[in-house]
Design an enzyme around this catalytic site. Structure first.
Site, PDB file in Angstrom:
ATOM      1  N   CYS A 117       0.816  -1.225   0.000  1.00 21.80           N
ATOM      2  CA  CYS A 117       0.000   0.000   0.000  1.00 21.80           C
ATOM      3  C   CYS A 117       0.848   1.273   0.000  1.00 21.80           C
ATOM      4  O   CYS A 117       0.356   2.346  -0.332  1.00 21.80           O
ATOM      5  CB  CYS A 117      -0.956   0.002   1.182  1.00 21.80           C
ATOM      6  SG  CYS A 117      -2.017  -1.438   1.216  1.00 21.80           S
ATOM      7  N   HIS A 258      -3.635   6.983   3.472  1.00 18.77           N
ATOM      8  CA  HIS A 258      -4.063   5.704   2.885  1.00 18.77           C
ATOM      9  C   HIS A 258      -5.451   5.360   3.415  1.00 18.77           C
ATOM     10  O   HIS A 258      -5.732   5.553   4.599  1.00 18.77           O
ATOM     11  CB  HIS A 258      -3.048   4.623   3.277  1.00 18.77           C
ATOM     12  CG  HIS A 258      -3.392   3.280   2.750  1.00 18.77           C
ATOM     13  ND1 HIS A 258      -3.681   3.068   1.419  1.00 18.77           N
ATOM     14  CD2 HIS A 258      -3.515   2.071   3.354  1.00 18.77           C
ATOM     15  CE1 HIS A 258      -3.956   1.799   1.238  1.00 18.77           C
ATOM     16  NE2 HIS A 258      -3.865   1.169   2.398  1.00 18.77           N
ATOM     17  N   ASN A 288     -10.114  -0.211   0.214  1.00 18.19           N
ATOM     18  CA  ASN A 288      -8.654  -0.115   0.197  1.00 18.19           C
ATOM     19  C   ASN A 288      -8.155  -0.614  -1.156  1.00 18.19           C
ATOM     20  O   ASN A 288      -8.358  -1.774  -1.499  1.00 18.19           O
ATOM     21  CB  ASN A 288      -8.118  -0.976   1.352  1.00 18.19           C
ATOM     22  CG  ASN A 288      -6.608  -0.994   1.441  1.00 18.19           C
ATOM     23  OD1 ASN A 288      -5.908  -0.514   0.543  1.00 18.19           O
ATOM     24  ND2 ASN A 288      -6.096  -1.561   2.519  1.00 18.19           N
TER      25      ASN A 288
HETATM   26  O1  UT7 Z   1      -3.754  -1.578   3.752  1.00 19.23           O
HETATM   27  C1  UT7 Z   1      -2.953  -2.184   4.737  1.00 19.23           C
HETATM   28  C2  UT7 Z   1      -3.454  -2.012   6.004  1.00 19.23           C
HETATM   29  N1  UT7 Z   1      -4.667  -2.724   6.335  1.00 19.23           N
HETATM   30  C3  UT7 Z   1      -5.289  -2.269   7.378  1.00 19.23           C
HETATM   31  O2  UT7 Z   1      -4.860  -1.268   7.870  1.00 19.23           O
HETATM   32  C4  UT7 Z   1      -6.444  -3.010   8.003  1.00 19.23           C
HETATM   33  C5  UT7 Z   1      -6.329  -2.886   9.493  1.00 19.23           C
HETATM   34  N2  UT7 Z   1      -7.357  -3.564  10.268  1.00 19.23           N
HETATM   35  C6  UT7 Z   1      -8.653  -3.189  10.249  1.00 19.23           C
HETATM   36  O3  UT7 Z   1      -9.041  -2.306   9.510  1.00 19.23           O
HETATM   37  C7  UT7 Z   1      -9.598  -3.834  11.236  1.00 19.23           C
HETATM   38  O4  UT7 Z   1      -8.866  -4.574  12.171  1.00 19.23           O
HETATM   39  C8  UT7 Z   1     -10.670  -4.744  10.577  1.00 19.23           C
HETATM   40  C9  UT7 Z   1     -11.663  -3.890   9.805  1.00 19.23           C
HETATM   41  C10 UT7 Z   1      -9.994  -5.725   9.631  1.00 19.23           C
HETATM   42  C11 UT7 Z   1     -11.422  -5.502  11.635  1.00 19.23           C
HETATM   43  O5  UT7 Z   1     -12.030  -4.600  12.556  1.00 19.23           O
HETATM   44  P1  UT7 Z   1     -11.893  -4.832  14.126  1.00 19.23           P
HETATM   45  O6  UT7 Z   1     -12.650  -3.786  14.770  1.00 19.23           O
HETATM   46  O7  UT7 Z   1     -10.428  -4.939  14.438  1.00 19.23           O
HETATM   47  O8  UT7 Z   1     -12.639  -6.187  14.316  1.00 19.23           O
HETATM   48  P2  UT7 Z   1     -12.098  -7.554  14.925  1.00 19.23           P
HETATM   49  O9  UT7 Z   1     -11.143  -8.212  14.007  1.00 19.23           O
HETATM   50  O10 UT7 Z   1     -11.673  -7.336  16.339  1.00 19.23           O
HETATM   51  O11 UT7 Z   1     -13.443  -8.373  14.985  1.00 19.23           O
HETATM   52  C12 UT7 Z   1     -14.520  -8.013  15.844  1.00 19.23           C
HETATM   53  C13 UT7 Z   1     -15.667  -8.951  15.586  1.00 19.23           C
HETATM   54  C14 UT7 Z   1     -15.256 -10.424  15.568  1.00 19.23           C
HETATM   55  O12 UT7 Z   1     -16.304 -11.200  16.141  1.00 19.23           O
HETATM   56  P3  UT7 Z   1     -16.203 -11.721  17.651  1.00 19.23           P
HETATM   57  O13 UT7 Z   1     -14.958 -12.549  17.698  1.00 19.23           O
HETATM   58  O14 UT7 Z   1     -16.088 -10.457  18.490  1.00 19.23           O
HETATM   59  O15 UT7 Z   1     -17.465 -12.478  17.814  1.00 19.23           O
HETATM   60  C15 UT7 Z   1     -15.155 -10.735  14.113  1.00 19.23           C
HETATM   61  O16 UT7 Z   1     -15.374 -12.106  13.832  1.00 19.23           O
HETATM   62  O17 UT7 Z   1     -16.225  -8.692  14.304  1.00 19.23           O
HETATM   63  C16 UT7 Z   1     -16.283  -9.901  13.559  1.00 19.23           C
HETATM   64  N3  UT7 Z   1     -16.129  -9.580  12.151  1.00 19.23           N
HETATM   65  C17 UT7 Z   1     -17.163  -9.296  11.358  1.00 19.23           C
HETATM   66  N4  UT7 Z   1     -18.495  -9.241  11.592  1.00 19.23           N
HETATM   67  C18 UT7 Z   1     -19.283  -8.916  10.562  1.00 19.23           C
HETATM   68  C19 UT7 Z   1     -14.980  -9.499  11.445  1.00 19.23           C
HETATM   69  N5  UT7 Z   1     -15.255  -9.166  10.170  1.00 19.23           N
HETATM   70  C20 UT7 Z   1     -16.605  -9.039  10.094  1.00 19.23           C
HETATM   71  C21 UT7 Z   1     -17.487  -8.723   9.067  1.00 19.23           C
HETATM   72  N6  UT7 Z   1     -18.814  -8.656   9.334  1.00 19.23           N
HETATM   73  N7  UT7 Z   1     -17.070  -8.438   7.815  1.00 19.23           N
END
Ligand code: UT7
Length: 331
Positions: A117, A258, A288
């Site tokens: 990225c 970004h 992204n």
């Molecule tokens: O370009 C390079 C850089 N990339 C990035 O910078 C991405 C960085 N990371 C992120 O943007 C975030 O970490 C994500 C958007 C990928 C995830 O968001 P989060 O707030 O960190 O969520 P999480 O991974 O802690 O997940 C929270 C909950 C989980 O469920 P439980 O375990 O709490 O029951 C996930 O399974 O949300 C769930 N979850 C979803 N639910 C509905 C994860 N993805 C989804 C989804 N829809 N698409």
């Protein structure tokens, strides 16, 4: 000031997005997710998806044609082509060579640059160095990506995040006092390489039936850990490039971070002390798009009049590697 007294002028920019729009509601039909979750956790509403006969080089070509038109030059006036991408048409030849062919020109050097990225910021550093050294005069720099083609469409933690698109910039030699690139700052830390990667398809795990069955050819990411480091490194890069440029936050009209997650963008803005009304946002309609993100955003900001001649803008990026970088430009 560099020893050759050569500066870099940005002649023009262009971009291209595939026509197909994938909405959060469409994604609800594919994986167990919701429009509400995606909007509130990422800021994304829609993203563009390329067609099966529309490879990365095709988006790169259309963005390049726009940039050439806006720069009032023809392909024959180019001395070098650089394409930043992690989604090349194929492992080799480079997408830059395929783009050169599409542009109908021959013989000038062309290569791909891989910094995920952060690729476009790395590309600006490379193009700037080539021009300032006197080696090449006019360079086509393109960020072109089709993340949809390396996405696991059964993995809800990644498939909602990415999209496709391309942006291009033409840079040329100019008197030092008229330079448009005020500073560039780059960084990388390979010890984080296992947090955001594609396991197979290279020499570590060449493609086999097993790698395909195990879905080792698509993006794997530990989102939460990536998030924290992204905020830290983007803020750091933004401050360093600003310092190197000799400018203060108040001198800048716009910050283009970004566009990986709206919450990352807000956290970075807070950390560097920039008000959100100076921060460019288009994540809601693009998702992204890796190295194409900052250049397509810059092109949109110029086209829509958010940036006028003489305005100062900072581009800030972070990606797999990890890599990070920022550049301060005077438009
Ligand atoms: O370009 C390079 C850089 N990339 C990035 O910078 C991405 C960085 N990371 C992120 O943007 C975030 O970490 C994500 C958007 C990928 C995830 O968001 P989060 O707030 O960190 O969520 P999480 O991974 O802690 O997940 C929270 C909950 C989980 O469920 P439980 O375990 O709490 O029951 C996930 O399974 O949300 C769930 N979850 C979803 N639910 C509905 C994860 N993805 C989804 C989804 N829809 N698409």
């Amino acid at each position: 000031m560099n020893k050759n007294n050569i500066g870099v002028k940005i002649l023009g920019t262009g971009s291209c997005f595939p026509s197909k729009i994938l909405t959060n509601n469409d994604l609800e039909q594919i994986v167990n997710t919701s429009d509400e979750w995606i909007k509130s956790r990422t800021g994304i509403k829609t993203r563009r998806i390329s067609g099966s006969n529309e490879p990365t080089s095709e988006l790169a070509y259309k963005a390049s044609v726009e940039a050439l038109k806006n720069s009032h030059i023809c392909p024959e006036q180019l001395d070098l082509i650089i394409v930043t991408t992690i989604t090349p048409d194929m492992l080799f030849p480079s997408t830059a060579c395929l783009l050169q062919k599409k542009l109908g020109i021959h013989a000038i050097p062309a290569f791909d640059l891989s910094a995920a990225c952060s690729g476009f910021i790395y590309g600006i550093a490379v193009a700037k160095s080539f021009i300032e050294s006197g080696l090449y005069k006019t360079i086509l720099l393109v960020g072109s990506e089709e993340l949809s083609k390396i996405t696991d469409w059964t993995d809800r933690t990644t498939c909602v995040l990415f999209g496709d698109g391309a942006g291009a910039m033409i840079l040329t030699a100019a008197p030092c006092e008229n330079t448009n690139i005020l500073s560039v700052f780059l960084g990388a830390d390979g010890s984080y390489s296992n947090l955001l990667y594609i396991p197979a398809g290279g020499t570590l795990h060449p493609t086999t039936q097993e790698t395909v069955i195990k879905k080792m050819h698509t993006i794997k990411m530990q989102g939460k850990r990536v998030f924290k480091i992204a905020v830290m490194k983007m803020s750091y890069a933004a401050k360093k490039a600003l310092e190197l440029s000799g400018k203060k936050i108040k001198d800048l009209q716009l910050f283009i971070p970004h566009q990986a997650n709206m919450r990352i963008i807000e956290a970075v803005a807070k950390k560097i002390g920039v008000s959100m009304n100076k921060v460019f946002i288009n994540i809601y309609k693009t998702g992204n798009i890796s190295s194409a993100t900052t250049i397509t955003a810059l092109d949109e900001a110029i086209r829509t009049g958010m940036l006028k001649q003489g305005d100062i803008v900072e581009l800030i990026a972070f990606g797999s590697g990890f890599t990070w970088g920022a550049t301060v430009l005077k438009i």
